[in-house]
Design an enzyme around this catalytic site. Structure first.
Site, PDB file in Angstrom:
ATOM      1  N   ARG A  50     -90.622 -49.822  18.881  1.00 47.66           N
ATOM      2  CA  ARG A  50     -91.587 -48.853  18.950  1.00 47.66           C
ATOM      3  C   ARG A  50     -91.997 -48.665  17.428  1.00 47.66           C
ATOM      4  O   ARG A  50     -93.190 -48.691  17.201  1.00 47.66           O
ATOM      5  CB  ARG A  50     -91.371 -47.622  19.755  1.00 47.66           C
ATOM      6  CG  ARG A  50     -90.905 -47.620  21.172  1.00 47.66           C
ATOM      7  CD  ARG A  50     -92.217 -48.231  21.875  1.00 47.66           C
ATOM      8  NE  ARG A  50     -91.953 -48.135  23.535  1.00 47.66           N
ATOM      9  CZ  ARG A  50     -92.214 -47.025  24.146  1.00 47.66           C
ATOM     10  NH1 ARG A  50     -92.554 -46.187  23.469  1.00 47.66           N
ATOM     11  NH2 ARG A  50     -91.975 -47.095  25.314  1.00 47.66           N
ATOM     12  N   HIS A 105     -86.038 -46.429  21.937  1.00 51.73           N
ATOM     13  CA  HIS A 105     -85.927 -45.552  20.747  1.00 51.73           C
ATOM     14  C   HIS A 105     -84.426 -45.304  20.452  1.00 51.73           C
ATOM     15  O   HIS A 105     -83.561 -45.398  21.283  1.00 51.73           O
ATOM     16  CB  HIS A 105     -86.389 -44.231  21.193  1.00 51.73           C
ATOM     17  CG  HIS A 105     -88.033 -44.317  21.343  1.00 51.73           C
ATOM     18  ND1 HIS A 105     -88.513 -43.159  22.224  1.00 51.73           N
ATOM     19  CD2 HIS A 105     -89.038 -44.649  20.520  1.00 51.73           C
ATOM     20  CE1 HIS A 105     -89.926 -43.645  22.212  1.00 51.73           C
ATOM     21  NE2 HIS A 105     -90.182 -44.543  20.969  1.00 51.73           N
ATOM     22  N   ASP A 108     -83.047 -42.468  19.727  1.00 56.62           N
ATOM     23  CA  ASP A 108     -82.274 -41.457  20.351  1.00 56.62           C
ATOM     24  C   ASP A 108     -81.754 -41.631  21.637  1.00 56.62           C
ATOM     25  O   ASP A 108     -81.061 -40.761  22.273  1.00 56.62           O
ATOM     26  CB  ASP A 108     -83.149 -40.017  20.237  1.00 56.62           C
ATOM     27  CG  ASP A 108     -84.268 -40.182  21.263  1.00 56.62           C
ATOM     28  OD1 ASP A 108     -84.505 -41.099  21.740  1.00 56.62           O
ATOM     29  OD2 ASP A 108     -85.078 -39.218  21.170  1.00 56.62           O
ATOM     30  N   CYS A 122     -85.016 -36.753  24.314  1.00 55.33           N
ATOM     31  CA  CYS A 122     -86.303 -37.045  24.378  1.00 55.33           C
ATOM     32  C   CYS A 122     -87.266 -35.784  24.819  1.00 55.33           C
ATOM     33  O   CYS A 122     -88.317 -35.753  24.107  1.00 55.33           O
ATOM     34  CB  CYS A 122     -86.624 -38.259  25.386  1.00 55.33           C
ATOM     35  SG  CYS A 122     -85.765 -39.684  25.224  1.00 55.33           S
TER      36      CYS A 122
END
Length: 288
Positions: free
Chosen positions: A156, A185, A187, A281
């Site tokens: 991303r 991602h 995280d 998130c």
């Protein structure tokens, strides 16, 4: 039931009282899986349960509110992923670096998030065009004493963002290439913990990234989770003092975290997993 404006507190400055933890959330009034931009969404288009999502989000909010001040970003129709506030941008003190999303489906979130932070008194510092960057989904501050920012790229966010953030925020930035599309991602597979410790899933990273992590965090300060825990988004956790809030953790992981003094708080978030997100998130830290 979640629409409407909220009172926006002023961003912290040198004269304001310190807040131990402060988080930004967005209620799931319009949450849904309406498109596919990551592997988790495949097979779940128009397959979410709004009532269950609301119940799960409210339970998460209650757990977080026990440890932190919670601010709210108003939800907006047509933006089903706005609920994932970690992707709004990156906060450091009074500075907000807004995201610039790779996928068109999420770009409508950008002006709403910038407006919230501008009205809350933050300094807005956009990255130069045409770089893609997805905020605190891909940029996580180390929780030790170092001025260190871990930055994921490969799915991303662009690797070229790393030197820009280093310059803008005056921190050391360590780029980490993500190689498993399920962990799109940072995280989703990497959670810095207090005192410079780390909870992560090594297989989500290429060999260079794994070496960079190992060179900065010794083995005794790392918990490498098994794939089952990674797929339950155990690394997508929120670290709040002695509590770590997450979707689900195995008994072995709970025991390992307890050895570090953590109380594992599990709160089911399977409706949000359909979109590729869980506790972290759904949360943006405002207290970095």
């Amino acid at each position: 039931m979640f629409a409407g404006e909220v009172t926006l507190p002023l961003a912290a400055n040198d004269d304001s009282p310190a807040v131990r933890h402060r988080l930004l959330l967005c209620a799931p009034e319009y949450f849904a899986v309406d498109y596919v931009i990551n592997p988790w969404m495949a097979g779940h288009v128009h397959d979410t349960d709004p009532a269950r999502a609301t119940s799960q989000w409210q339970a998460l909010q209650a757990q977080l509110a026990a440890h932190a001040e919670v601010d709210l970003l108003a939800p907006a129709p047509g933006l089903p992923d706005l609920v994932f506030t970690a992707n709004a941008g990156l906060v450091q003190g009074n500075t907000f670096v807004p995201s610039r999303f790779r996928h068109a489906e999420r770009r409508g979130e950008e002006p709403l998030c910038i407006d919230w932070f501008r009205r809350a008194g933050y300094r807005i510092r956009p990255l130069p065009e045409p770089l893609h960057f997805e905020g605190a989904g891909d940029a996580l501050f180390d929780r030790g004493q170092r001025r260190l920012l871990w930055m994921g790229h490969g799915h991303r966010s662009d690797a070229a963002v790393a030197p820009e953030l280093e310059r803008m925020l005056d921190v050391d930035v360590v780029p980490l290439r993500l190689v498993d599309a399920r962990f799109y991602h940072l995280d989703t597979c990497f959670c810095p913990l207090r005192d410079g410790r780390l909870l992560y899933y090594p297989a989500a990273f290429d060999e260079i990234a794994q070496s960079r992590i190992a060179s900065r965090i010794p083995a005794h300060m790392r918990i490498a989770v098994e794939e089952a825990d990674a797929l339950a988004f155990a690394c997508n956790a929120v670290d709040l003092d002695d509590a770590i809030v997450l979707n689900r953790a195995s008994p072995a992981l709970r025991q390992a975290l307890a050895a570090w003094g953590y109380r594992t708080v599990e709160t089911p978030l399977d409706e949000f997993l359909k979109s590729g997100g869980a506790a972290k998130c759904l949360t943006l830290r405002l207290d970095e």
